[in-house]
Design an enzyme around this catalytic site. Structure first.
Site, PDB file in Angstrom:
ATOM      1  N   LYS A  11      38.713  33.824 -17.384  1.00 31.41           N
ATOM      2  CA  LYS A  11      38.853  33.532 -18.815  1.00 31.41           C
ATOM      3  C   LYS A  11      37.569  32.953 -19.430  1.00 31.41           C
ATOM      4  O   LYS A  11      36.659  32.521 -18.710  1.00 31.41           O
ATOM      5  CB  LYS A  11      40.022  32.564 -19.011  1.00 31.41           C
ATOM      6  CG  LYS A  11      41.389  33.174 -18.672  1.00 31.41           C
ATOM      7  CD  LYS A  11      42.514  32.197 -19.001  1.00 31.41           C
ATOM      8  CE  LYS A  11      43.878  32.792 -18.700  1.00 31.41           C
ATOM      9  NZ  LYS A  11      44.980  31.848 -19.067  1.00 31.41           N
ATOM     10  N   TYR A  51      49.002  39.405 -24.538  1.00 28.61           N
ATOM     11  CA  TYR A  51      49.882  38.246 -24.389  1.00 28.61           C
ATOM     12  C   TYR A  51      51.122  38.345 -25.290  1.00 28.61           C
ATOM     13  O   TYR A  51      51.734  37.313 -25.607  1.00 28.61           O
ATOM     14  CB  TYR A  51      49.112  36.954 -24.685  1.00 28.61           C
ATOM     15  CG  TYR A  51      48.383  36.377 -23.478  1.00 28.61           C
ATOM     16  CD1 TYR A  51      49.075  36.060 -22.307  1.00 28.61           C
ATOM     17  CD2 TYR A  51      47.011  36.117 -23.517  1.00 28.61           C
ATOM     18  CE1 TYR A  51      48.419  35.513 -21.214  1.00 28.61           C
ATOM     19  CE2 TYR A  51      46.353  35.562 -22.411  1.00 28.61           C
ATOM     20  CZ  TYR A  51      47.075  35.266 -21.266  1.00 28.61           C
ATOM     21  OH  TYR A  51      46.433  34.719 -20.174  1.00 28.61           O
ATOM     22  N   ARG A  87      48.411  34.189  -7.169  1.00 28.30           N
ATOM     23  CA  ARG A  87      49.022  33.057  -7.892  1.00 28.30           C
ATOM     24  C   ARG A  87      48.804  31.758  -7.105  1.00 28.30           C
ATOM     25  O   ARG A  87      48.602  30.697  -7.685  1.00 28.30           O
ATOM     26  CB  ARG A  87      50.529  33.289  -8.102  1.00 28.30           C
ATOM     27  CG  ARG A  87      50.917  34.501  -8.932  1.00 28.30           C
ATOM     28  CD  ARG A  87      50.680  34.391 -10.412  1.00 28.30           C
ATOM     29  NE  ARG A  87      51.214  33.209 -11.028  1.00 28.30           N
ATOM     30  CZ  ARG A  87      51.219  32.990 -12.344  1.00 28.30           C
ATOM     31  NH1 ARG A  87      50.742  33.912 -13.184  1.00 28.30           N
ATOM     32  NH2 ARG A  87      51.684  31.885 -12.851  1.00 28.30           N
ATOM     33  N   THR A  93      49.811  26.565 -13.707  1.00 27.80           N
ATOM     34  CA  THR A  93      49.290  26.791 -15.066  1.00 27.80           C
ATOM     35  C   THR A  93      48.584  25.550 -15.597  1.00 27.80           C
ATOM     36  O   THR A  93      47.494  25.642 -16.177  1.00 27.80           O
ATOM     37  CB  THR A  93      50.460  27.162 -16.011  1.00 27.80           C
ATOM     38  OG1 THR A  93      51.187  28.247 -15.423  1.00 27.80           O
ATOM     39  CG2 THR A  93      49.954  27.560 -17.384  1.00 27.80           C
ATOM     40  N   ARG A 104      42.410  26.537 -10.447  1.00 27.44           N
ATOM     41  CA  ARG A 104      42.704  25.731 -11.637  1.00 27.44           C
ATOM     42  C   ARG A 104      42.478  24.243 -11.381  1.00 27.44           C
ATOM     43  O   ARG A 104      42.035  23.523 -12.281  1.00 27.44           O
ATOM     44  CB  ARG A 104      44.117  26.043 -12.136  1.00 27.44           C
ATOM     45  CG  ARG A 104      44.149  27.381 -12.884  1.00 27.44           C
ATOM     46  CD  ARG A 104      45.538  27.880 -13.112  1.00 27.44           C
ATOM     47  NE  ARG A 104      45.598  28.954 -14.110  1.00 27.44           N
ATOM     48  CZ  ARG A 104      46.687  29.667 -14.358  1.00 27.44           C
ATOM     49  NH1 ARG A 104      47.803  29.434 -13.694  1.00 27.44           N
ATOM     50  NH2 ARG A 104      46.671  30.615 -15.276  1.00 27.44           N
ATOM     51  N   ASN A 114      42.470  27.445 -18.829  1.00 27.75           N
ATOM     52  CA  ASN A 114      42.756  27.264 -17.407  1.00 27.75           C
ATOM     53  C   ASN A 114      42.117  28.327 -16.508  1.00 27.75           C
ATOM     54  O   ASN A 114      42.618  28.632 -15.437  1.00 27.75           O
ATOM     55  CB  ASN A 114      44.272  27.127 -17.176  1.00 27.75           C
ATOM     56  CG  ASN A 114      45.038  28.349 -17.617  1.00 27.75           C
ATOM     57  OD1 ASN A 114      44.443  29.343 -18.031  1.00 27.75           O
ATOM     58  ND2 ASN A 114      46.356  28.304 -17.513  1.00 27.75           N
ATOM     59  N   HIS A 117      43.703  34.240 -15.250  1.00 32.72           N
ATOM     60  CA  HIS A 117      45.030  34.834 -15.427  1.00 32.72           C
ATOM     61  C   HIS A 117      45.337  35.642 -14.181  1.00 32.72           C
ATOM     62  O   HIS A 117      44.447  36.259 -13.607  1.00 32.72           O
ATOM     63  CB  HIS A 117      45.052  35.790 -16.640  1.00 32.72           C
ATOM     64  CG  HIS A 117      46.246  36.714 -16.610  1.00 32.72           C
ATOM     65  ND1 HIS A 117      47.473  36.339 -17.114  1.00 32.72           N
ATOM     66  CD2 HIS A 117      46.417  37.963 -16.086  1.00 32.72           C
ATOM     67  CE1 HIS A 117      48.342  37.336 -16.908  1.00 32.72           C
ATOM     68  NE2 HIS A 117      47.722  38.329 -16.295  1.00 32.72           N
ATOM     69  N   GLU A 128      49.483  45.717 -16.756  1.00 29.60           N
ATOM     70  CA  GLU A 128      48.227  45.047 -17.117  1.00 29.60           C
ATOM     71  C   GLU A 128      47.024  45.820 -16.589  1.00 29.60           C
ATOM     72  O   GLU A 128      46.007  45.965 -17.284  1.00 29.60           O
ATOM     73  CB  GLU A 128      48.250  43.600 -16.598  1.00 29.60           C
ATOM     74  CG  GLU A 128      49.276  42.760 -17.345  1.00 29.60           C
ATOM     75  CD  GLU A 128      49.496  41.365 -16.766  1.00 29.60           C
ATOM     76  OE1 GLU A 128      50.305  40.624 -17.348  1.00 29.60           O
ATOM     77  OE2 GLU A 128      48.873  41.013 -15.751  1.00 29.60           O
TER      78      GLU A 128
HETATM   79  P1  DAT Z   1      50.229  31.606 -16.296  1.00 34.48           P
HETATM   80  O1  DAT Z   1      48.864  31.895 -16.874  1.00 34.48           O
HETATM   81  O2  DAT Z   1      50.159  30.559 -15.210  1.00 34.48           O
HETATM   82  O3  DAT Z   1      50.966  32.833 -15.872  1.00 34.48           O
HETATM   83  P2  DAT Z   1      52.010  31.522 -18.616  1.00 34.48           P
HETATM   84  O4  DAT Z   1      52.203  32.985 -18.403  1.00 34.48           O
HETATM   85  O5  DAT Z   1      53.223  30.661 -18.719  1.00 34.48           O
HETATM   86  O6  DAT Z   1      51.086  30.892 -17.453  1.00 34.48           O
HETATM   87  O7  DAT Z   1      51.144  31.283 -19.940  1.00 34.48           O
HETATM   88  C1  DAT Z   1      50.064  32.125 -20.264  1.00 34.48           C
HETATM   89  C2  DAT Z   1      48.917  31.285 -20.747  1.00 34.48           C
HETATM   90  O8  DAT Z   1      49.284  30.629 -21.975  1.00 34.48           O
HETATM   91  C3  DAT Z   1      48.508  30.156 -19.807  1.00 34.48           C
HETATM   92  O9  DAT Z   1      47.651  30.570 -18.765  1.00 34.48           O
HETATM   93  C4  DAT Z   1      47.828  29.209 -20.755  1.00 34.48           C
HETATM   94  C5  DAT Z   1      48.666  29.347 -22.036  1.00 34.48           C
HETATM   95  N1  DAT Z   1      49.703  28.311 -22.068  1.00 34.48           N
HETATM   96  C6  DAT Z   1      50.858  28.281 -21.371  1.00 34.48           C
HETATM   97  N2  DAT Z   1      51.579  27.189 -21.642  1.00 34.48           N
HETATM   98  C7  DAT Z   1      50.843  26.481 -22.562  1.00 34.48           C
HETATM   99  C8  DAT Z   1      51.024  25.250 -23.251  1.00 34.48           C
HETATM  100  N3  DAT Z   1      52.118  24.498 -23.066  1.00 34.48           N
HETATM  101  N4  DAT Z   1      50.050  24.852 -24.119  1.00 34.48           N
HETATM  102  C9  DAT Z   1      48.950  25.605 -24.322  1.00 34.48           C
HETATM  103  N5  DAT Z   1      48.724  26.791 -23.711  1.00 34.48           N
HETATM  104  C10 DAT Z   1      49.644  27.210 -22.835  1.00 34.48           C
HETATM  105 MG    MG Z   2      51.735  34.420 -16.960  1.00 39.62          MG
END
Ligand code: DAT
Ligand code: MG
Length: 140
Positions: A11, A51, A87, A93, A104, A114, A117, A128
């Site tokens: 990212k 997304y 993962r 996350t 991370r 973070n 992805h 994807e």
């Molecule tokens: P991951 O990337 O671990 O699969 P996710 O699919 O739940 O997590 O969310 C996608 C992305 O969105 C994540 O990498 C960062 C952002 N994100 C998730 N939860 C968030 C939050 N509470 N506040 C800000 N950004 C968030």
């Molecule tokens: Mg995700």
């Protein structure tokens, strides 16, 4: 578990801090092979499509803005149980909850910024990968 492919993104927060090589070293050390990789700069609209599953979440706009803020590195990782393994190497996350030694934990700045992805299931991995790569670009 069979050999799988998963989709990964390094990212903007990580490309900006010159961490592409350090992150790739973690993938390779875990037995994941980089079978496709390119550096691109998404528009906010393209980030929004990627997304779309999070469109109703309060952080969606900020997330799309962030993903379009700098170049990213998109890649396909291959290996035994690659989706779960990736993962695991990524960590939780929220970096505050990520295990020691994960990407991370070491590199992420916040829950939003973070660093990486990774696909969460075989169906999303296939979708994807197809969004970013043609078959000819996957060199196993
Ligand atoms: P991951 O990337 O671990 O699969 P996710 O699919 O739940 O997590 O969310 C996608 C992305 O969105 C994540 O990498 C960062 C952002 N994100 C998730 N939860 C968030 C939050 N509470 N506040 C800000 N950004 C968030
Ligand atoms: Mg995700």
């Amino acid at each position: 578990m069979a050999v799988q492919r998963t989709f990964s993104i390094i990212k903007p927060d990580a490309t900006k801090r010159n961490l592409t090589g350090a992150i790739n070293a973690k993938f390779e050390a875990a037995g994941l092979r980089i079978v496709a990789q390119k550096r691109i700069h998404l528009t906010k609209a393209q980030a929004g499509v990627f997304y779309a599953v999070h469109a109703e979440r309060p952080f969606y706009d900020e997330l799309c803005e962030f993903m379009a803020s700098e170049p990213i590195v998109v890649q396909v990782l291959e290996g035994e149980d690659a989706i779960a393994k990736n993962r695991e190497v990524m960590g939780a996350t929220n970096p505050a909850e990520a295990d020691e030694g994960t990407i991370r934990k070491e590199f992420a700045l916040s829950i939003g910024e973070n660093s990486v992805h990774g696909s969460d299931a075989p169906e999303t991995a296939a979708e994807e990968i197809a969004y970013f790569f043609s078959g000819l670009e996957l060199v196993g």
